[in-house]
Write a protein that holds these residues in place. Structure first.
Motif, PDB file in Angstrom:
ATOM      1  N   ALA A  36     -24.187  63.543  10.450  1.00  0.00           N
ATOM      2  CA  ALA A  36     -23.764  64.878  11.024  1.00  0.00           C
ATOM      3  C   ALA A  36     -23.722  65.843  10.009  1.00  0.00           C
ATOM      4  CB  ALA A  36     -22.152  64.448  11.080  1.00  0.00           C
ATOM      5  N   ALA A  37     -23.483  67.197  10.580  1.00  0.00           N
ATOM      6  CA  ALA A  37     -23.504  68.348   9.977  1.00  0.00           C
ATOM      7  C   ALA A  37     -22.539  67.986   8.459  1.00  0.00           C
ATOM      8  CB  ALA A  37     -22.938  69.525  10.623  1.00  0.00           C
ATOM      9  N   GLY A  38     -22.922  68.594   7.254  1.00  0.00           N
ATOM     10  CA  GLY A  38     -22.135  68.170   6.222  1.00  0.00           C
ATOM     11  C   GLY A  38     -22.566  66.792   5.366  1.00  0.00           C
ATOM     12  N   ASP A  39     -23.292  66.194   6.046  1.00  0.00           N
ATOM     13  CA  ASP A  39     -23.576  64.828   5.567  1.00  0.00           C
ATOM     14  C   ASP A  39     -24.852  65.238   4.356  1.00  0.00           C
ATOM     15  OD1 ASP A  39     -22.122  63.400   6.848  1.00  0.00           O
ATOM     16  OD2 ASP A  39     -23.330  62.471   7.991  1.00  0.00           O
ATOM     17  N   VAL A  40     -25.165  64.433   3.563  1.00  0.00           N
ATOM     18  CA  VAL A  40     -25.800  64.528   2.271  1.00  0.00           C
ATOM     19  C   VAL A  40     -27.032  63.560   2.365  1.00  0.00           C
ATOM     20  CG1 VAL A  40     -26.409  64.511  -0.161  1.00  0.00           C
ATOM     21  CG2 VAL A  40     -24.153  65.449   0.728  1.00  0.00           C
ATOM     22  N   VAL A  41     -28.339  64.108   2.459  1.00  0.00           N
ATOM     23  CA  VAL A  41     -29.501  63.437   2.632  1.00  0.00           C
ATOM     24  C   VAL A  41     -30.478  63.489   1.425  1.00  0.00           C
ATOM     25  CG1 VAL A  41     -31.743  63.115   3.868  1.00  0.00           C
ATOM     26  CG2 VAL A  41     -29.559  63.855   5.124  1.00  0.00           C
TER      27      VAL A  41
END
Length: 329
Positions: A36-41
């Motif tokens: 989701a938006a805000g997650d870190v990849v």
């Protein structure tokens, strides 16, 4: 000079004069590929001395930070808000490539008003002084401070909205202890970090109590002790041990690392109501040492000979739960 030969020499000189645009790079892995938006990849790649790195999700540029050394590098990128599922691309010194298809599962929840900051995860859970450590936090803006058992560490925070990624380094002189984070005026515990070569403190008694009483004296002492009392209701066979009528609970907080060869040290951090704790690699038992602090327990074991890639299980207080998938290299 022959006219054709002179033209070939001129072309060769022009080719030698053309500068090289960037260096080639190769992709190792991308994790995760859904969020989701805000997650870190995290995008791991190989390149020698990269200078400029950019990440975009379906054409929308993301906030990213570069980490690593030598030719082994990785980028931490935050999924931008409002982005849709699409191609995830990485640009290294001007060389832009598609590295994965990223599926956006929705927007990060935005709770109305202020909510208390919290630590989402810490990776890895053990290492040596000088090793990098990554913390994922949720909290508002402001300075971030990290210390390992009171020994301050250099920390850098990057993020978007309430999601923050803090990169720090195990400071010299740190001992195995709690990692604390100060964010937004609050002091948070990120868990126990084991500094290799420094033992963790012994696990506390999960149900501490006063000093046990000495054995009660015989109320009717005599010169000769009484023989043992016979079983008043003898039977042909003794009864089996009674099962635990109220099995305990186990909560796995983290595992590190998730891959390595035989004899690699693996740490599992968990909370449990008590009882013996053992680790097994998909059924292959491992010699387990248990440490703990402030109600949080760390089970340390080496990958045993004969283990293969599969689920690492932890058994505590009669409950066996998966801690994660471990790849035996």
């Amino acid at each position: 000079m022959h006219p054709h030969r002179s033209s070939w020499l001129l072309a060769g000189c022009l080719l030698l004069a053309v500068p090289a645009f960037g260096q080639s790079w190769s992709l190792d892995r991308v994790t995760p590929t859904r969020g989701a938006a805000g997650d870190v990849v995290a995008i791991a790649f190989r390149a020698t001395a990269p200078r400029e790195v950019e990440v975009d999700f379906a054409g929308t540029q993301a906030l990213s930070t570069l980490h690593g050394s030598g030719d082994q590098r990785f980028v931490l990128a935050v999924v931008p808000s409002g982005v849709r599922s699409g191609s995830l691309r990485l640009s290294v010194d001007g060389q832009r490539r598609r590295v994965a298809w990223f599926s956006v599962s929705g927007s990060a929840a935005a709770a109305p008003g202020w909510t208390a900051p919290r630590v989402v995860s810490m990776r890895p859970l053990l290492g040596e002084p000088g090793d990098p450590v990554t913390l994922e936090l949720e909290g508002g803006p402001g300075p971030v401070r990290v210390d390992f058992g009171g020994t301050p560490a250099v920390a850098t925070a990057a993020g978007q909205g309430r999601s923050l990624v803090v990169t720090t380094t195990v400071p010299w002189g740190a001992q195995s202890s709690q990692v604390s984070v100060e964010l937004g005026g609050a002091r948070l515990s990120a868990g126990v970090f084991q500094v290799i070569g420094s033992p963790l403190p012994p696990a506390p008694n999960p149900t501490p109590g006063p000093t046990p009483l000495p054995p009660a004296p015989n109320p009717t002492p005599g010169p000769t002790p009484l023989p043992p009392a016979p079983n008043p209701t003898p039977g042909p066979n003794p009864l089996p041990p009674a099962p635990n009528p109220t099995p305990g609970s186990v909560a796995v907080l983290g595992m590190s690392p998730s891959a390595g060869p035989v004899d690699t040290i693996v740490a599992v951090v968990l909370r449990t109501s008590g009882g013996p704790i053992t680790l097994d690699f998909d059924g292959v038992p491992a010699v387990t040492r248990v440490y703990g602090m402030n109600g949080q327990v760390s089970a340390i074991a080496r990958v045993p000979a004969g283990a293969s890639s599969g689920t690492l299980y932890v058994t505590a207080d009669g409950v066996r739960v998966p801690a994660g998938y471990f790849v035996v290299q």
